[in-house]
Design a protein around this motif. Structure first.
Motif, PDB file in Angstrom:
ATOM      1  N   LEU A   4     -10.003   9.983  10.566  1.00 40.68           N
ATOM      2  CA  LEU A   4      -9.991   9.135   8.888  1.00 40.68           C
ATOM      3  C   LEU A   4     -10.385   7.732   9.456  1.00 40.68           C
ATOM      4  N   ARG A   5      -9.697   7.062  10.422  1.00 43.40           N
ATOM      5  CA  ARG A   5      -9.869   5.696  10.836  1.00 43.40           C
ATOM      6  C   ARG A   5     -11.360   5.505  11.024  1.00 43.40           C
ATOM      7  N   LEU A   6     -11.972   6.399  12.033  1.00 45.99           N
ATOM      8  CA  LEU A   6     -13.481   6.405  12.352  1.00 45.99           C
ATOM      9  C   LEU A   6     -14.341   6.297  10.989  1.00 45.99           C
ATOM     10  N   ASN A   7     -13.845   7.291  10.100  1.00 47.78           N
ATOM     11  CA  ASN A   7     -14.626   7.343   9.069  1.00 47.78           C
ATOM     12  C   ASN A   7     -14.428   6.131   8.179  1.00 47.78           C
ATOM     13  N   GLU A   8     -13.675   5.324   8.138  1.00 44.51           N
ATOM     14  CA  GLU A   8     -13.470   4.093   7.383  1.00 44.51           C
ATOM     15  C   GLU A   8     -14.185   2.907   8.131  1.00 44.51           C
ATOM     16  N   ARG A   9     -14.305   3.062   9.519  1.00 43.48           N
ATOM     17  CA  ARG A   9     -15.182   2.086  10.325  1.00 43.48           C
ATOM     18  C   ARG A   9     -16.440   2.523  10.149  1.00 43.48           C
ATOM     19  N   ILE A  10     -16.966   3.588   9.988  1.00 46.27           N
ATOM     20  CA  ILE A  10     -18.451   3.904   9.384  1.00 46.27           C
ATOM     21  C   ILE A  10     -18.635   3.616   8.478  1.00 46.27           C
ATOM     22  N   ALA A  11     -17.823   3.666   7.299  1.00 49.65           N
ATOM     23  CA  ALA A  11     -18.125   3.139   5.824  1.00 49.65           C
ATOM     24  C   ALA A  11     -17.959   1.752   5.918  1.00 49.65           C
ATOM     25  N   SER A  12     -17.294   0.994   6.570  1.00 51.24           N
ATOM     26  CA  SER A  12     -17.338  -0.486   6.569  1.00 51.24           C
ATOM     27  C   SER A  12     -18.728  -0.990   7.329  1.00 51.24           C
ATOM     28  N   GLN A  13     -19.061  -0.220   8.381  1.00 45.50           N
ATOM     29  CA  GLN A  13     -20.344  -0.502   9.101  1.00 45.50           C
ATOM     30  C   GLN A  13     -21.648  -0.445   8.128  1.00 45.50           C
ATOM     31  N   ARG A  14     -21.621   0.600   7.424  1.00 47.20           N
ATOM     32  CA  ARG A  14     -22.464   1.108   6.419  1.00 47.20           C
ATOM     33  C   ARG A  14     -22.696  -0.167   5.422  1.00 47.20           C
ATOM     34  N   ASP A  15     -21.559  -0.453   4.776  1.00 39.19           N
ATOM     35  CA  ASP A  15     -21.535  -1.411   3.755  1.00 39.19           C
ATOM     36  C   ASP A  15     -22.272  -2.817   4.435  1.00 39.19           C
ATOM     37  N   LYS A  16     -21.800  -3.175   5.628  1.00 38.82           N
ATOM     38  CA  LYS A  16     -22.249  -4.576   6.071  1.00 38.82           C
ATOM     39  C   LYS A  16     -23.756  -4.117   6.380  1.00 38.82           C
ATOM     40  N   LEU A  18     -25.660  -2.577   4.583  1.00 38.70           N
ATOM     41  CA  LEU A  18     -26.521  -2.506   3.338  1.00 38.70           C
ATOM     42  C   LEU A  18     -26.771  -4.024   2.525  1.00 38.70           C
ATOM     43  N   VAL A  19     -25.839  -4.953   3.046  1.00 30.82           N
ATOM     44  CA  VAL A  19     -26.129  -6.281   2.482  1.00 30.82           C
ATOM     45  C   VAL A  19     -26.857  -7.158   3.410  1.00 30.82           C
ATOM     46  N   ARG A  20     -27.428  -6.583   4.481  1.00 30.96           N
ATOM     47  CA  ARG A  20     -28.197  -7.360   5.417  1.00 30.96           C
ATOM     48  C   ARG A  20     -29.389  -7.879   4.687  1.00 30.96           C
ATOM     49  N   LEU A  21     -29.953  -9.011   5.042  1.00 31.37           N
ATOM     50  CA  LEU A  21     -31.228  -9.465   4.558  1.00 31.37           C
ATOM     51  C   LEU A  21     -32.350  -8.834   5.412  1.00 31.37           C
ATOM     52  N   ARG A  22     -33.521  -8.723   4.501  1.00 28.10           N
ATOM     53  CA  ARG A  22     -34.692  -8.286   5.059  1.00 28.10           C
ATOM     54  C   ARG A  22     -34.477  -6.871   5.891  1.00 28.10           C
ATOM     55  N   LEU A  23     -33.581  -5.919   5.285  1.00 27.26           N
ATOM     56  CA  LEU A  23     -33.207  -4.630   5.816  1.00 27.26           C
ATOM     57  C   LEU A  23     -34.627  -3.600   5.630  1.00 27.26           C
ATOM     58  N   ALA A  24     -35.028  -3.110   6.704  1.00 25.21           N
ATOM     59  CA  ALA A  24     -35.970  -2.125   6.496  1.00 25.21           C
ATOM     60  C   ALA A  24     -35.987  -1.104   5.545  1.00 25.21           C
ATOM     61  N   GLU A  25     -37.163  -1.084   4.757  1.00 25.99           N
ATOM     62  CA  GLU A  25     -37.045   0.187   3.330  1.00 25.99           C
ATOM     63  C   GLU A  25     -36.197   1.251   3.887  1.00 25.99           C
ATOM     64  N   LYS A  26     -36.692   1.988   5.037  1.00 24.83           N
ATOM     65  CA  LYS A  26     -36.360   3.215   5.533  1.00 24.83           C
ATOM     66  C   LYS A  26     -35.101   3.208   5.782  1.00 24.83           C
ATOM     67  N   LYS A  29     -32.795   3.181   2.455  1.00 26.59           N
ATOM     68  CA  LYS A  29     -32.790   4.488   1.893  1.00 26.59           C
ATOM     69  C   LYS A  29     -31.918   5.371   2.690  1.00 26.59           C
ATOM     70  N   VAL A  30     -31.658   5.492   3.944  1.00 19.18           N
ATOM     71  CA  VAL A  30     -30.742   6.040   4.617  1.00 19.18           C
ATOM     72  C   VAL A  30     -29.447   5.629   4.118  1.00 19.18           C
ATOM     73  N   LEU A  31     -29.022   4.437   4.311  1.00 14.22           N
ATOM     74  CA  LEU A  31     -28.025   3.860   4.007  1.00 14.22           C
ATOM     75  C   LEU A  31     -27.503   4.456   2.557  1.00 14.22           C
ATOM     76  N   GLU A  32     -28.227   4.034   1.726  1.00 14.71           N
ATOM     77  CA  GLU A  32     -28.101   4.377   0.252  1.00 14.71           C
ATOM     78  C   GLU A  32     -27.752   5.855  -0.054  1.00 14.71           C
ATOM     79  N   SER A  33     -28.557   6.900   0.708  1.00 13.34           N
ATOM     80  CA  SER A  33     -28.301   8.140   0.870  1.00 13.34           C
ATOM     81  C   SER A  33     -26.557   8.422   1.282  1.00 13.34           C
ATOM     82  N   LEU A  34     -26.488   7.664   2.336  1.00 14.22           N
ATOM     83  CA  LEU A  34     -25.045   7.889   2.939  1.00 14.22           C
ATOM     84  C   LEU A  34     -24.022   7.438   1.832  1.00 14.22           C
TER      85      LEU A  34
END
Length: 145
Positions: A4-16, A18-26, A29-34
């Motif tokens: 569960l802690r690993l799960n939270e770390r993955i979600a945190s990294q995913r959210d970070k 997603l807010v990156r500037l100039r994130l590649a479109e693909k 899409k993968v992160l939004e699907s996640l």
């Protein structure tokens, strides 16, 4: 729990990410699907008995799907329905570890005896309605060791 802690770390990294500037479109899409599928994905962590794939179902369907256009007579509705029925029967027999060739031989012989018609009572042919002695008779037996 460690998972569960690993799960939270993955979600945190995913959210970070997603807010990156100039994130590649693909990548976006993968992160939004996640994000969209996160709850369902977490079920595998919460309940490790749930398989992460459905290979059993996919492998079961492989034969009929690959063969559907290659079998003689598949252009007609009746032959398609017969093939679907037959694949369902064979898959059920496999699940119940019943010797498919022996079952089919016995079934067809019973139809011949019954004036080339199927029996009205199918209980002796349906694994979930067979008694234990009938199941044992038709089961796949491992060769002696």
């Amino acid at each position: 729990m460690k998972s569960l802690r690993l799960n939270e770390r993955i979600a945190s990294q995913r959210d970070k990410e997603l807010v990156r500037l100039r994130l590649a479109e693909k990548a976006e899409k993968v992160l939004e699907s996640l994000v969209n599928h996160w709850e369902g994905l977490c079920r595998f962590i919460q309940n490790p008995d749930i398989p992460m794939d459905n290979n059993i179902a996919e492998q079961t369907l492989r034969g009929p799907v690959v063969g559907r256009k290659n079998y003689y007579g598949s252009g007609s509705d009746w032959s398609m329905e017969l093939a679907a029925w037959f694949f369902t029967v064979l898959a059920s027999l496999k699940i119940w570890r019943i010797n498919q060739k022996l079952w089919l031989k016995c079934y067809l012989e019973a139809c011949i005896v019954n004036e080339r018609k199927p029996s009205e009572d199918l209980s002796q042919w349906l694994p979930w309605q067979m008694d234990e002695s009938r199941l044992k008779e038709l089961r796949i037996h491992d060769p002696p060791g």
